[in-house]
Design a protein around this motif. Structure first.
Motif, PDB file in Angstrom:
ATOM      1  N   THR A  26      27.102  39.620  53.207  1.00 30.88           N
ATOM      2  CA  THR A  26      27.670  40.438  51.996  1.00 30.88           C
ATOM      3  C   THR A  26      26.791  40.333  50.658  1.00 30.88           C
ATOM      4  N   PRO A  27      27.311  41.314  49.810  1.00 28.99           N
ATOM      5  CA  PRO A  27      26.626  41.413  48.604  1.00 28.99           C
ATOM      6  C   PRO A  27      26.429  40.287  47.922  1.00 28.99           C
ATOM      7  N   ASN A  28      27.422  39.291  47.840  1.00 32.51           N
ATOM      8  CA  ASN A  28      27.403  38.018  47.246  1.00 32.51           C
ATOM      9  C   ASN A  28      26.825  36.822  47.718  1.00 32.51           C
ATOM     10  N   THR A  29      26.066  37.143  49.110  1.00 37.98           N
ATOM     11  CA  THR A  29      25.398  36.333  49.680  1.00 37.98           C
ATOM     12  C   THR A  29      24.063  36.568  49.699  1.00 37.98           C
ATOM     13  N   LYS A  30      22.853  35.686  49.535  1.00 38.22           N
ATOM     14  CA  LYS A  30      21.456  35.986  49.608  1.00 38.22           C
ATOM     15  C   LYS A  30      21.046  34.670  50.501  1.00 38.22           C
ATOM     16  N   LYS A  31      19.974  35.288  51.502  1.00 35.62           N
ATOM     17  CA  LYS A  31      19.059  33.835  51.993  1.00 35.62           C
ATOM     18  C   LYS A  31      17.712  33.708  51.183  1.00 35.62           C
ATOM     19  N   PHE A  32      17.507  32.595  50.715  1.00 37.00           N
ATOM     20  CA  PHE A  32      16.357  32.214  50.095  1.00 37.00           C
ATOM     21  C   PHE A  32      15.362  31.648  50.696  1.00 37.00           C
ATOM     22  N   GLY A  33      15.260  31.370  52.018  1.00 40.86           N
ATOM     23  CA  GLY A  33      13.977  31.099  52.759  1.00 40.86           C
ATOM     24  C   GLY A  33      13.960  29.350  52.877  1.00 40.86           C
ATOM     25  N   MET A  34      14.862  28.813  52.499  1.00 39.84           N
ATOM     26  CA  MET A  34      14.514  27.399  52.219  1.00 39.84           C
ATOM     27  C   MET A  34      15.917  26.687  52.322  1.00 39.84           C
ATOM     28  N   THR A  73      27.774  41.234  43.013  1.00 39.44           N
ATOM     29  CA  THR A  73      26.474  41.044  43.745  1.00 39.44           C
ATOM     30  C   THR A  73      25.576  39.857  43.263  1.00 39.44           C
ATOM     31  N   LEU A  74      24.965  39.091  44.172  1.00 34.04           N
ATOM     32  CA  LEU A  74      24.069  37.930  43.831  1.00 34.04           C
ATOM     33  C   LEU A  74      22.663  38.515  44.267  1.00 34.04           C
ATOM     34  N   SER A  75      21.751  38.522  43.165  1.00 38.01           N
ATOM     35  CA  SER A  75      20.474  39.301  43.490  1.00 38.01           C
ATOM     36  C   SER A  75      19.412  38.341  44.422  1.00 38.01           C
ATOM     37  N   ASP A  76      18.628  38.975  44.766  1.00 39.21           N
ATOM     38  CA  ASP A  76      17.382  38.202  45.560  1.00 39.21           C
ATOM     39  C   ASP A  76      16.662  37.269  44.580  1.00 39.21           C
ATOM     40  N   PRO A  77      15.807  36.603  44.980  1.00 35.18           N
ATOM     41  CA  PRO A  77      14.973  35.777  44.012  1.00 35.18           C
ATOM     42  C   PRO A  77      14.288  36.425  43.090  1.00 35.18           C
ATOM     43  N   LEU A  78      14.380  36.418  41.846  1.00 34.87           N
ATOM     44  CA  LEU A  78      13.766  37.436  40.868  1.00 34.87           C
ATOM     45  C   LEU A  78      12.520  36.562  40.152  1.00 34.87           C
ATOM     46  N   PHE A  79      12.407  35.570  40.296  1.00 33.98           N
ATOM     47  CA  PHE A  79      11.093  34.609  39.989  1.00 33.98           C
ATOM     48  C   PHE A  79      11.446  33.218  40.505  1.00 33.98           C
ATOM     49  N   GLN A 389      33.447  31.151  34.489  1.00 33.39           N
ATOM     50  CA  GLN A 389      34.269  32.471  35.307  1.00 33.39           C
ATOM     51  C   GLN A 389      33.683  32.619  36.758  1.00 33.39           C
ATOM     52  N   PHE A 390      32.435  32.269  36.960  1.00 33.10           N
ATOM     53  CA  PHE A 390      31.804  32.345  38.219  1.00 33.10           C
ATOM     54  C   PHE A 390      31.323  30.900  39.010  1.00 33.10           C
ATOM     55  N   LEU A 391      31.210  31.108  40.008  1.00 33.95           N
ATOM     56  CA  LEU A 391      30.776  29.962  40.960  1.00 33.95           C
ATOM     57  C   LEU A 391      29.668  30.090  42.057  1.00 33.95           C
ATOM     58  N   VAL A 392      28.697  29.249  42.073  1.00 32.91           N
ATOM     59  CA  VAL A 392      27.627  29.295  43.152  1.00 32.91           C
ATOM     60  C   VAL A 392      27.569  28.249  44.290  1.00 32.91           C
ATOM     61  N   SER A 393      27.589  28.558  45.157  1.00 32.94           N
ATOM     62  CA  SER A 393      27.243  27.561  46.290  1.00 32.94           C
ATOM     63  C   SER A 393      26.073  27.537  47.147  1.00 32.94           C
ATOM     64  N   GLY A 394      25.671  26.326  47.471  1.00 30.86           N
ATOM     65  CA  GLY A 394      24.559  26.469  48.197  1.00 30.86           C
ATOM     66  C   GLY A 394      24.527  25.540  49.745  1.00 30.86           C
ATOM     67  N   SER A 395      23.683  25.885  50.567  1.00 32.28           N
ATOM     68  CA  SER A 395      24.052  25.298  51.857  1.00 32.28           C
ATOM     69  C   SER A 395      22.483  25.159  52.476  1.00 32.28           C
ATOM     70  N   ALA A 396      22.487  23.992  53.390  1.00 29.91           N
ATOM     71  CA  ALA A 396      21.274  23.908  54.049  1.00 29.91           C
ATOM     72  C   ALA A 396      20.786  24.861  55.023  1.00 29.91           C
ATOM     73  N   ASP A 397      21.653  25.907  55.283  1.00 29.40           N
ATOM     74  CA  ASP A 397      21.186  27.058  56.098  1.00 29.40           C
ATOM     75  C   ASP A 397      20.584  28.030  55.219  1.00 29.40           C
ATOM     76  N   ALA A 398      20.020  27.717  54.070  1.00 31.05           N
ATOM     77  CA  ALA A 398      19.273  28.575  53.230  1.00 31.05           C
ATOM     78  C   ALA A 398      20.120  29.661  52.567  1.00 31.05           C
ATOM     79  N   SER A 399      21.400  29.656  52.499  1.00 30.33           N
ATOM     80  CA  SER A 399      22.031  30.710  51.904  1.00 30.33           C
ATOM     81  C   SER A 399      22.610  30.149  50.438  1.00 30.33           C
ATOM     82  N   ALA A 400      22.981  30.986  49.670  1.00 31.10           N
ATOM     83  CA  ALA A 400      23.620  30.825  48.499  1.00 31.10           C
ATOM     84  C   ALA A 400      24.712  32.002  48.144  1.00 31.10           C
TER      85      ALA A 400
END
Length: 569
Positions: A26-34, A73-79, A389-400
């Motif tokens: 979904t747009p609010n979920t991204k994979k970060f490769g780690m 929307t959660l963006s892809d890694p920008l930096f 207002q916002f919340l971010v969660s991360g997992s060992a499946d490389a998703s945020a």
């Protein structure tokens, strides 16, 4: 499972990473490769996530990534900022958000978080092209513009980020005091300690462990400063029933103030959640998170009881300087693996071992939102934005995954609409009664619109003063009589018959609840003079008409007409 076990046509088995990559996000979920282990917010829009695979031989990079979340929307890694061969285990923002502390096992390193001067799009910041897992974005894409840049605040001799060794064991949690001068750390061996910068310079000097406050019998899981930095509360993995699983420490004396013992409340929670539980079976309860509230010395804790997640509130007794568990509520039926409290202290987010994310209202101890499909496996990190207002969660499946912390559920939205419609109906009824009672004068004038001895003062439907209307009618009829008599006298003895004037009939309302008006007509012989027949007929006609109308109007003064329609009045 069957699909994952089937080899491709070339005989190779698909890797788990490729299976995850093919998953629709979904747009609010991204994979970060780690695998992700840490997260923190720079402001209300910019978020940092960190993790990695450890040694370079794993092929998984270790880095801190910058992304943005706008509520949808959660963006892809920008930096990205690489951390060599050690994966960050925790991120702790400085109070002024100008730097971030990265935890690597028992070492820490400070990184500057500076605004990107090229964030307007004049120059793009791309990911390294040597990273196979994350290809760089297009040079002119909006995703390539980062709001901030991460860089080591101090470099070591080999050009890497300078690290300060705090302990020989892993640092499990850390938090800064409100002024940023002290860093509290919870260690894997159960110690609770304070660290300070040498010479008081947090930019060029290193961090050193200066004071050991106390020790748990198991690894520390969470800690929190009080608002005035006088107290510190810590939780550990030891049993919450029979040991000191949660302890309040005094920073003035570096001694334990009290231990939080929720034995009775824990047993009640177990009895409610597991009614079929065997009496001889031992209760397993351990804390996962703690936080002082923003107004007083109240405490909120998150703990697992027999595999279910609970949120518990503690109240401070000033006289005895002790804490009592006052309320608890089950947040999830799965164990909680990670938790976080919003900066305003109004919400607690819980990530479960099954990958779900639950947000609980602290004041009401009720679940506000639940996302059962946030991640594929257990949640490793959670963080609220600085504005809560916002919340971010991360997992060992490389998703945020980014989410709105206080999203209104459909049931709550429908309830709000029903309440709004009910209020609209009540306002409409009030305005209707208000107008029928004659406005402000009818409601606040102090006179009853129903009538007493003085007669009706106003019309219940439109505010018409019937008594004044009757008086005006009498005066008008008297003037008509005088004018008719005067014209007859001026006309002389012979006056032609006047043109019959139309008589305006006044429909009087029905007299409800009152005696009907009975008119007695008494006929008296009237002698008509032979000399002036016209004058006598006109005068008598006018006088008789006036008397009849007056007699018909006068009973209105004593008759209730509350139920009469306004058009008849």
């Amino acid at each position: 499972r069957t699909a994952a076990a089937r080899p491709h046509l070339d005989g190779r088995f698909p890797s788990p990473s490729s299976s995850m990559a093919r998953q629709k996000l979904t747009p609010n979920t991204k994979k970060f490769g780690m695998p992700l282990y840490a997260s923190a917010w720079v402001d209300g829009r910019t978020v940092l996530v960190a993790g990695g695979g450890g040694k370079k031989s794993s092929g998984i990079p270790n880095r801190v990534c910058v992304a943005t979340f706008d509520g949808d929307t959660l963006s892809d890694p920008l930096f990205v900022c690489h951390t060599d061969e050690t994966a960050p285990q925790a991120l702790v923002m400085f109070p002024d958000a100008s730097r971030v502390l990265c935890v690597f096992g028992g070492d820490v390193a400070v990184y500057d978080v500076s605004p990107n001067p090229d964030a307007d799009g004049s120059e793009s910041n791309q990911l390294g092209e040597d990273e196979v897992s994350d290809p760089p974005p297009e040079a002119n894409s909006a995703a390539a513009k980062t709001p901030c840049i991460i860089a080591p605040a101090r470099l070591a001799a080999d050009g890497t980020a300078f690290r300060s060794q705090i302990a020989s064991c892993d640092i499990k949690c850390a938090a800064f005091s409100s002024c940023g001068g002290k860093l509290a750390v919870g260690l894997e061996d159960g110690r609770v300690a304070l660290c300070e910068f040498e010479n008081g310079d947090d930019k060029t000097s290193s961090l050193k462990l200066t004071t050991t406050i106390g020790k748990h019998s198991d690894s520390v899981t969470s800690l929190s400063f009080s608002r005035d930095d006088k107290l510190l509360v810590t939780t550990s993995s030891e049993s919450a029933v029979s040991h000191d699983g949660a302890v309040v420490w005094s920073l003035a004396t570096n001694e334990k103030v009290t231990a939080l013992s929720p034995s009775a409340l824990v047993e009640n929670a177990v009895a409610k959640s597991r009614k079929k539980k065997a009496r001889h079976q031992k209760t397993i309860a351990s804390y996962r998170h703690c936080r002082f509230d923003n107004s007083s010395y109240g405490i909120v804790t998150v703990l697992n009881i027999d595999g279910e997640g609970f949120v518990m509130q503690w109240q401070h007794d000033v006289s005895s300087n002790n804490w009592t568990a006052v309320r608890s509520a089950r947040a999830t039926r799965d164990p909680i693996s990670s938790a976080a409290t919003s900066p305003d202290g109004q919400a607690v987010a819980c990530g479960t071992a099954e990958g779900a994310v639950v947000v609980v209202d602290v004041q009401k101890l009720k679940v506000m939102t639940t996302d059962k499909n946030a991640h594929m496996i257990f949640v490793t990190t959670m963080a609220f934005s600085v504005d809560s207002q916002f919340l971010v969660s991360g997992s060992a499946d490389a998703s945020a995954r980014g989410a709105v912390a206080r999203k209104v559920s459909p049931v709550a939205a429908i309830a709000r609409i029903v309440v709004a419609l009910a209020l609209l109906v009540l306002v409409t009824l009030f305005l209707t009664v208000f107008m029928r009672r004659g406005g402000v004068a009818g409601l606040l004038g102090g006179e009853d619109t129903r009538t007493g001895a003085g007669g009706i003062t106003s019309d219940a439907m439109g505010g018409v003063d019937v008594a004044d209307a009757a008086a005006q009618a009498k005066e008008e009829l008297a003037r008509m009589t005088e004018a008719a008599a005067r014209r007859a006298a001026e006309a002389g003895a012979s006056v032609p018959d006047p043109t019959p004037q139309p008589v305006v009939q006044v429909d009087l309302p029905e007299m409800t609840g009152a005696e009907e008006v009975v008119e007695e007509v008494v006929e008296e012989p009237v002698e008509e003079p032979a000399e002036e027949p016209a004058e006598e007929s006109v005068a008598d006609y006018a006088e008789d008409y006036a008397e009849e109308v007056v007699e018909a109007v006068e009973p209105i003064d004593d008759a209730p007409i509350d139920d009469a329609p306004s058009d008849e009045l």
